[in-house]
Design an enzyme around this catalytic site. Sequence first.
Site, PDB file in Angstrom:
ATOM      1  N   ILE A  92     -12.519  -4.734   8.158  1.00  0.00           N
ATOM      2  CA  ILE A  92     -11.562  -3.620   8.075  1.00  0.00           C
ATOM      3  C   ILE A  92     -12.028  -2.635   7.005  1.00  0.00           C
ATOM      4  O   ILE A  92     -11.307  -2.365   6.043  1.00  0.00           O
ATOM      5  CB  ILE A  92     -10.133  -4.149   7.772  1.00  0.00           C
TER       6      ILE A  92
ATOM      7  N   ARG B 206     -18.296   8.698   7.248  1.00  0.00           N
ATOM      8  CA  ARG B 206     -18.382   7.242   7.006  1.00  0.00           C
ATOM      9  C   ARG B 206     -17.413   6.480   7.914  1.00  0.00           C
ATOM     10  O   ARG B 206     -17.705   5.361   8.330  1.00  0.00           O
ATOM     11  CB  ARG B 206     -18.137   6.937   5.532  1.00  0.00           C
TER      12      ARG B 206
ATOM     13  N   ASN C 101     -19.045   3.552  10.111  1.00  0.00           N
ATOM     14  CA  ASN C 101     -18.585   2.163   9.950  1.00  0.00           C
ATOM     15  C   ASN C 101     -18.155   1.532  11.274  1.00  0.00           C
ATOM     16  O   ASN C 101     -17.922   0.326  11.345  1.00  0.00           O
ATOM     17  CB  ASN C 101     -17.441   2.098   8.929  1.00  0.00           C
TER      18      ASN C 101
ATOM     19  N   TYR D 134       0.815  -1.222   0.000  1.00  0.00           N
ATOM     20  CA  TYR D 134       0.000   0.000   0.000  1.00  0.00           C
ATOM     21  C   TYR D 134       0.849   1.273   0.000  1.00  0.00           C
ATOM     22  O   TYR D 134       0.313   2.361  -0.230  1.00  0.00           O
ATOM     23  CB  TYR D 134      -0.951   0.045   1.220  1.00  0.00           C
TER      24      TYR D 134
ATOM     25  N   LEU E 239     -17.766  -3.610   1.614  1.00  0.00           N
ATOM     26  CA  LEU E 239     -18.771  -2.691   1.062  1.00  0.00           C
ATOM     27  C   LEU E 239     -18.643  -2.497  -0.431  1.00  0.00           C
ATOM     28  O   LEU E 239     -19.650  -2.355  -1.145  1.00  0.00           O
ATOM     29  CB  LEU E 239     -18.624  -1.309   1.740  1.00  0.00           C
TER      30      LEU E 239
ATOM     31  N   SER F  66     -12.553   4.093   4.663  1.00  0.00           N
ATOM     32  CA  SER F  66     -13.203   5.298   4.169  1.00  0.00           C
ATOM     33  C   SER F  66     -12.252   6.460   4.370  1.00  0.00           C
ATOM     34  O   SER F  66     -11.478   6.475   5.332  1.00  0.00           O
ATOM     35  CB  SER F  66     -14.519   5.564   4.899  1.00  0.00           C
TER      36      SER F  66
END
Length: 262
Positions: A228, A236, A240, A54, A191, A231
């Site tokens: 996990i 959000r 969440n 990442y 999601l 956002s």
Amino acid sequence: MTVPTEIPTVTLAGDVTMPMVGFGTWPMKGHQACEAVLTALRTGYRHVDTATMYANESEVGHALRESGLPRQDVFLTSKLRAADAGREREMLSRSLRALGTDHLDLWLVHWPPRGRASVSAWREMLALRDEGLTRAVGVSNYSLTLIDELVKVTGEAPAVNQIHWNPRRYDAGLLQGLRERGVVVEGYSPLKDTNLNDRVLTEIAWAHNATPAQVVLRWHLEHDIAIIPKSAEPKRIAANLDLFGFSLDPAEVARIDGLAAR
Ligand SMILES: NC(=O)c1ccc[n+]([C@@H]2O[C@H](COP(=O)([O-])OP(=O)(O)OC[C@H]3O[C@@H](n4cnc5c(N)ncnc54)[C@H](OP(=O)(O)O)[C@@H]3O)[C@@H](O)[C@H]2O)c1
């Protein structure tokens, strides 16, 4: 680890406590990643999911320091790129340096290296865990067959398998297989690939004065699947984590399970 009381936890092999709700950080980078993680920590998240791939570990580390939270209060997961199998020690120390910590809580093989179980990488990860550089080790995107190969050779199952999961991917057999092997299931992309306008979800959401996204996240927790969600939006990020004022009954869980069959 002190976790805000309402977030459930699961105990991984080695008596490691993992909050069942964490904060996903892909594909955020730079300032956005740092701000989002800081917002998440201030909102009450105590588990952050990152990975070498990442390229945001230093931002996660920065946000952790900026939050002022003690290191032991935040569960940190990172991942070894499949292409880095064979360089486990070097890559773990890079992750630790970027995150500004002397240990991870969970370190995963991100994908099976060249599609294989890679027992050599697993052995090395277990050794690094035994040295205290990570409290637990696990895998991601592994099948039951690949997990069985690791167990057969080393006698140690991964603490966690982080896999793509959402109502459409619901697979009772896979869940049971992982549980029988003592592997905790962590779902990613809960999601993103879910139709949040589906009538089953909107009806259940309406009944609980919740959003369809919250219903999907709560459904994971009813199945004891760690989540996990990611956002970049403070509202959000908060929504969440706001999953503990309602619960789903078995009939509602079964209706959502049924979305996989469609
Ligand atoms: N192990 C692996 O191979 C693997 C693969 C993929 C992901 N992951 C991990 O899993 C984490 C989560 O997965 P993901 O990021 O792919 O998918 P996700 O969390 O299911 O979805 C993120 C997307 O949903 C939006 N979103 C967030 N909350 C929402 C809400 N309440 N209502 C409506 N939309 C919402 C986000 O937009 P906004 O940001 O605009 O809110 C973003 O576009 C990643 O961040 C990463 O840490 C692991």
